[in-house]
Design a protein around this motif. Structure first.
Motif, PDB file in Angstrom:
ATOM      1  N   ARG A 118       0.868  -1.169   0.000  1.00 10.44           N
ATOM      2  CA  ARG A 118       0.000   0.000   0.000  1.00 10.44           C
ATOM      3  C   ARG A 118       0.906   1.220   0.000  1.00 10.44           C
ATOM      4  O   ARG A 118       1.540   1.532   0.996  1.00 10.44           O
ATOM      5  N   GLY A 119       1.003   1.890  -1.133  1.00 14.99           N
ATOM      6  CA  GLY A 119       1.933   3.016  -1.228  1.00 14.99           C
ATOM      7  C   GLY A 119       3.344   2.479  -1.159  1.00 14.99           C
ATOM      8  O   GLY A 119       3.756   1.640  -1.952  1.00 14.99           O
ATOM      9  N   ASN A 120       4.103   2.921  -0.164  1.00 12.14           N
ATOM     10  CA  ASN A 120       5.468   2.459   0.009  1.00 12.14           C
ATOM     11  C   ASN A 120       5.553   1.281   0.961  1.00 12.14           C
ATOM     12  O   ASN A 120       6.550   0.569   0.987  1.00 12.14           O
ATOM     13  N   VAL A 121       4.503   1.061   1.740  1.00 13.87           N
ATOM     14  CA  VAL A 121       4.569   0.092   2.831  1.00 13.87           C
ATOM     15  C   VAL A 121       4.351  -1.310   2.308  1.00 13.87           C
ATOM     16  O   VAL A 121       3.495  -1.545   1.461  1.00 13.87           O
ATOM     17  N   LEU A 122       5.139  -2.241   2.826  1.00 14.78           N
ATOM     18  CA  LEU A 122       5.004  -3.656   2.463  1.00 14.78           C
ATOM     19  C   LEU A 122       4.486  -4.379   3.701  1.00 14.78           C
ATOM     20  O   LEU A 122       5.116  -4.347   4.753  1.00 14.78           O
ATOM     21  N   VAL A 123       3.309  -5.002   3.590  1.00 13.46           N
ATOM     22  CA  VAL A 123       2.711  -5.689   4.731  1.00 13.46           C
ATOM     23  C   VAL A 123       2.722  -7.181   4.437  1.00 13.46           C
ATOM     24  O   VAL A 123       2.155  -7.627   3.442  1.00 13.46           O
ATOM     25  N   LEU A 124       3.390  -7.952   5.289  1.00 14.27           N
ATOM     26  CA  LEU A 124       3.418  -9.407   5.128  1.00 14.27           C
ATOM     27  C   LEU A 124       2.542 -10.013   6.214  1.00 14.27           C
ATOM     28  O   LEU A 124       2.748  -9.737   7.385  1.00 14.27           O
ATOM     29  N   SER A 125       1.573 -10.816   5.822  1.00 13.17           N
ATOM     30  CA  SER A 125       0.704 -11.463   6.807  1.00 13.17           C
ATOM     31  C   SER A 125       0.932 -12.959   6.710  1.00 13.17           C
ATOM     32  O   SER A 125       0.770 -13.533   5.640  1.00 13.17           O
ATOM     33  N   ALA A 126       1.320 -13.577   7.829  1.00  8.43           N
ATOM     34  CA  ALA A 126       1.600 -15.015   7.813  1.00  8.43           C
ATOM     35  C   ALA A 126       0.936 -15.681   9.007  1.00  8.43           C
ATOM     36  O   ALA A 126       0.855 -15.107  10.093  1.00  8.43           O
ATOM     37  N   ALA A 127       0.472 -16.890   8.785  1.00 12.03           N
ATOM     38  CA  ALA A 127      -0.098 -17.688   9.864  1.00 12.03           C
ATOM     39  C   ALA A 127       0.914 -18.773  10.212  1.00 12.03           C
ATOM     40  O   ALA A 127       1.412 -19.461   9.328  1.00 12.03           O
ATOM     41  N   LEU A 128       1.253 -18.897  11.500  1.00 13.61           N
ATOM     42  CA  LEU A 128       2.268 -19.855  11.934  1.00 13.61           C
ATOM     43  C   LEU A 128       1.680 -20.861  12.906  1.00 13.61           C
ATOM     44  O   LEU A 128       0.694 -20.579  13.578  1.00 13.61           O
ATOM     45  N   THR A 129       2.310 -22.012  12.978  1.00 14.10           N
ATOM     46  CA  THR A 129       1.973 -22.958  14.053  1.00 14.10           C
ATOM     47  C   THR A 129       2.807 -22.582  15.273  1.00 14.10           C
ATOM     48  O   THR A 129       3.784 -21.848  15.163  1.00 14.10           O
ATOM     49  N   ARG A 130       2.404 -23.114  16.425  1.00 13.59           N
ATOM     50  CA  ARG A 130       3.104 -22.719  17.665  1.00 13.59           C
ATOM     51  C   ARG A 130       4.332 -23.588  17.900  1.00 13.59           C
ATOM     52  O   ARG A 130       4.489 -24.182  18.963  1.00 13.59           O
ATOM     53  N   ALA A 131       5.204 -23.625  16.923  1.00 12.88           N
ATOM     54  CA  ALA A 131       6.411 -24.446  17.054  1.00 12.88           C
ATOM     55  C   ALA A 131       7.488 -23.724  17.853  1.00 12.88           C
ATOM     56  O   ALA A 131       8.306 -24.353  18.514  1.00 12.88           O
ATOM     57  N   LEU A 132       7.502 -22.383  17.775  1.00 17.32           N
ATOM     58  CA  LEU A 132       8.541 -21.604  18.448  1.00 17.32           C
ATOM     59  C   LEU A 132       7.972 -20.915  19.677  1.00 17.32           C
ATOM     60  O   LEU A 132       6.826 -20.485  19.668  1.00 17.32           O
ATOM     61  N   PRO A 133       8.787 -20.769  20.745  1.00 23.81           N
ATOM     62  CA  PRO A 133       8.308 -20.013  21.923  1.00 23.81           C
ATOM     63  C   PRO A 133       8.212 -18.529  21.607  1.00 23.81           C
ATOM     64  O   PRO A 133       8.955 -18.036  20.754  1.00 23.81           O
ATOM     65  N   PRO A 134       7.306 -17.789  22.277  1.00 26.02           N
ATOM     66  CA  PRO A 134       7.056 -16.378  21.935  1.00 26.02           C
ATOM     67  C   PRO A 134       8.285 -15.471  21.928  1.00 26.02           C
ATOM     68  O   PRO A 134       8.398 -14.647  21.009  1.00 26.02           O
ATOM     69  N   PRO A 135       9.247 -15.586  22.883  1.00 20.28           N
ATOM     70  CA  PRO A 135      10.399 -14.667  22.793  1.00 20.28           C
ATOM     71  C   PRO A 135      11.157 -14.819  21.474  1.00 20.28           C
ATOM     72  O   PRO A 135      11.549 -13.829  20.855  1.00 20.28           O
ATOM     73  N   LYS A 136      11.332 -16.081  21.029  1.00 19.12           N
ATOM     74  CA  LYS A 136      12.047 -16.301  19.753  1.00 19.12           C
ATOM     75  C   LYS A 136      11.241 -15.754  18.586  1.00 19.12           C
ATOM     76  O   LYS A 136      11.782 -15.209  17.624  1.00 19.12           O
ATOM     77  N   LEU A 137       9.914 -15.898  18.705  1.00 22.08           N
ATOM     78  CA  LEU A 137       9.037 -15.416  17.635  1.00 22.08           C
ATOM     79  C   LEU A 137       9.148 -13.906  17.493  1.00 22.08           C
ATOM     80  O   LEU A 137       9.236 -13.372  16.385  1.00 22.08           O
ATOM     81  N   TYR A 138       9.155 -13.214  18.653  1.00 27.49           N
ATOM     82  CA  TYR A 138       9.254 -11.754  18.591  1.00 27.49           C
ATOM     83  C   TYR A 138      10.600 -11.314  18.060  1.00 27.49           C
ATOM     84  O   TYR A 138      10.700 -10.331  17.318  1.00 27.49           O
ATOM     85  N   PHE A 139      11.652 -12.054  18.436  1.00 27.02           N
ATOM     86  CA  PHE A 139      12.976 -11.707  17.899  1.00 27.02           C
ATOM     87  C   PHE A 139      12.988 -11.849  16.385  1.00 27.02           C
ATOM     88  O   PHE A 139      13.482 -10.984  15.664  1.00 27.02           O
ATOM     89  N   LEU A 140      12.437 -12.967  15.899  1.00 26.44           N
ATOM     90  CA  LEU A 140      12.436 -13.191  14.444  1.00 26.44           C
ATOM     91  C   LEU A 140      11.594 -12.154  13.725  1.00 26.44           C
ATOM     92  O   LEU A 140      11.909 -11.730  12.615  1.00 26.44           O
ATOM     93  N   LEU A 141      10.509 -11.696  14.374  1.00 26.62           N
ATOM     94  CA  LEU A 141       9.662 -10.659  13.793  1.00 26.62           C
ATOM     95  C   LEU A 141      10.464  -9.376  13.599  1.00 26.62           C
ATOM     96  O   LEU A 141      10.488  -8.791  12.509  1.00 26.62           O
ATOM     97  N   GLY A 142      11.150  -8.942  14.678  1.00 26.45           N
ATOM     98  CA  GLY A 142      11.944  -7.712  14.599  1.00 26.45           C
ATOM     99  C   GLY A 142      13.077  -7.847  13.602  1.00 26.45           C
ATOM    100  O   GLY A 142      13.350  -6.925  12.808  1.00 26.45           O
ATOM    101  N   TYR A 143      13.708  -9.009  13.604  1.00 20.53           N
ATOM    102  CA  TYR A 143      14.825  -9.277  12.689  1.00 20.53           C
ATOM    103  C   TYR A 143      14.354  -9.179  11.236  1.00 20.53           C
ATOM    104  O   TYR A 143      14.987  -8.528  10.407  1.00 20.53           O
ATOM    105  N   THR A 144      13.201  -9.815  10.946  1.00 25.02           N
ATOM    106  CA  THR A 144      12.673  -9.781   9.574  1.00 25.02           C
ATOM    107  C   THR A 144      12.365  -8.358   9.148  1.00 25.02           C
ATOM    108  O   THR A 144      12.740  -7.909   8.060  1.00 25.02           O
ATOM    109  N   GLU A 145      11.651  -7.632  10.035  1.00 29.09           N
ATOM    110  CA  GLU A 145      11.227  -6.282   9.658  1.00 29.09           C
ATOM    111  C   GLU A 145      12.425  -5.372   9.414  1.00 29.09           C
ATOM    112  O   GLU A 145      12.465  -4.639   8.413  1.00 29.09           O
ATOM    113  N   THR A 146      13.421  -5.430  10.309  1.00 25.55           N
ATOM    114  CA  THR A 146      14.581  -4.543  10.155  1.00 25.55           C
ATOM    115  C   THR A 146      15.370  -4.900   8.911  1.00 25.55           C
ATOM    116  O   THR A 146      15.710  -4.022   8.094  1.00 25.55           O
TER     117      THR A 146
END
Lengths: 172, 163
Positions: A118-146
């Protein structure tokens, strides 16, 4: 007539005014069938039918001819519209982004991610299974976005949703 | 004493007029638009219908008169490619890309109204939807053609020409 009797003449099949009597009435309802050889069945973007033990999501179960009818679009951008540019660049970006997401969340993706621009913004929407614990998930989220933000020079937003189990639509 | 407490935080005694920093007032005459034509394109017809409802609602709320809302016929771009990687020229596969259109025509706008409406409507464009805007400006007739030329020329006496 007398094509076989007289020597030195070949039967060319031409009967002249006698030809009409040799036409047989074609019975209604017959059609000639043209079959393709088995090796050329279309295989694009569809999961082949197997023994019945392969669980398949709604997205995978429907072939590409159902897009717009039973399926939605997985990648939304204006590149493929009439008189709009950038289709090839978007396609390349999409291919890289899907590979990147598949590698960052190995085995955890429940379904194909949806990429929206949308404009310049890229929005990725993904559905995941609960294979990873939440702290790792949040780290991977920040890592991907940056990382993707620096790579594509545009704001990238990753929206994740976790499901307990990968839900099958049917078994093929 | 209680009166003082109640009025302590209120702005009753201040006499400054409230000025919104986002609104600017200028003395230049505004350009007038006879027609503002929006052509919205998308692959999905349902998205276009929803956007039409939104754009028409926004125009009505802002008091903009909507002249015409219609759907130009869709364009289909078809590609016929070889199905196989190596040979089999007789077996092809066909792809098509459909573009649906929505045309929204608004009439009699000022430049500031047009700017506000376009900004609002474009910020809320869904993904996968493109928009083309055409503005028709109203201008005053230039000085040199305001009066017909035959009125400005000095009167010449007509002489009969015998052929």
């Amino acid at each position: 007539m007398g094509a076989l009797g007289t020597p030195g003449t070949r039967d060319t099949g031409y009967r002249g005014h006698q030809a009409v009597s040799h036409i047989h009435r074609v019975p209604d309802g017959t059609r000639l069938l043209h079959t393709t050889p088995a090796c050329l069945k279309t295989r694009a973007a569809r999961v082949r039918v197997g023994k019945g033990d392969k669980p398949v999501t709604y997205e995978e179960a429907h072939g590409p001819h159902y897009i717009g009818h039973r399926k939605g679009w997985l990648s939304l951008h204006t590149g493929n519209l009439c008189d709009e540019a950038g289709a090839a660049e978007r396609a390349l970006e999409d291919a890289f982004l899907r590979r990147f997401l598949r590698g960052t969340f190995p085995g955890a993706l429940a379904d194909a991610p949806v990429l929206r621009r949308r404009g310049n913004v890229l929005v990725l929407s993904a559905a995941l299974t609960r294979a990873l614990p939440p702290p790792k998930l949040y780290f991977l989220l920040g890592y991907t976005e940056t990382l993707l933000g620096h790579f594509y020079k545009c704001p990238v937003r990753l929206e994740l949703q976790t499901l307990p189990v990968r839900v099958p639509y049917k078994y093929l | 004493n209680l009166m003082g407490v109640r009025l302590a935080g209120s702005h009753v005694d201040t006499q400054e007029p409230k000025t919104n920093p986002l609104v600017s007032i200028s003395d230049e005459p505004e350009t007038l638009y006879k027609r503002l034509s929006l052509l919205v394109k998308s692959h999905d017809k349902a998205v276009l219908e929803s956007y039409e409802y939104f754009a028409v609602l926004a125009a009505n709320e802002l008091g903009i008169s909507v002249e015409k809302v219609y759907n130009p016929p869709k364009t289909i771009e078809r590609l016929t490619l070889l199905k196989s990687v190596h040979i089999y020229k007789k077996h092809r596969v066909q792809y098509e890309m459909r573009t649906h259109y929505l045309c929204l025509e608004l009439k009699h706008l000022t430049s500031s109204t047009a700017a506000v409406y376009l900004e609002y409507v474009q910020r809320n464009l869904p993904e996968g939807v493109a928009m083309e805007v055409k503005k028709t400006k109203i201008e005053k007739i230039p000085e040199h053609i305001r009066e017909p030329v035959w009125d400005t020329l000095p009167q010449v006496e007509e002489t009969e020409v015998k052929s």
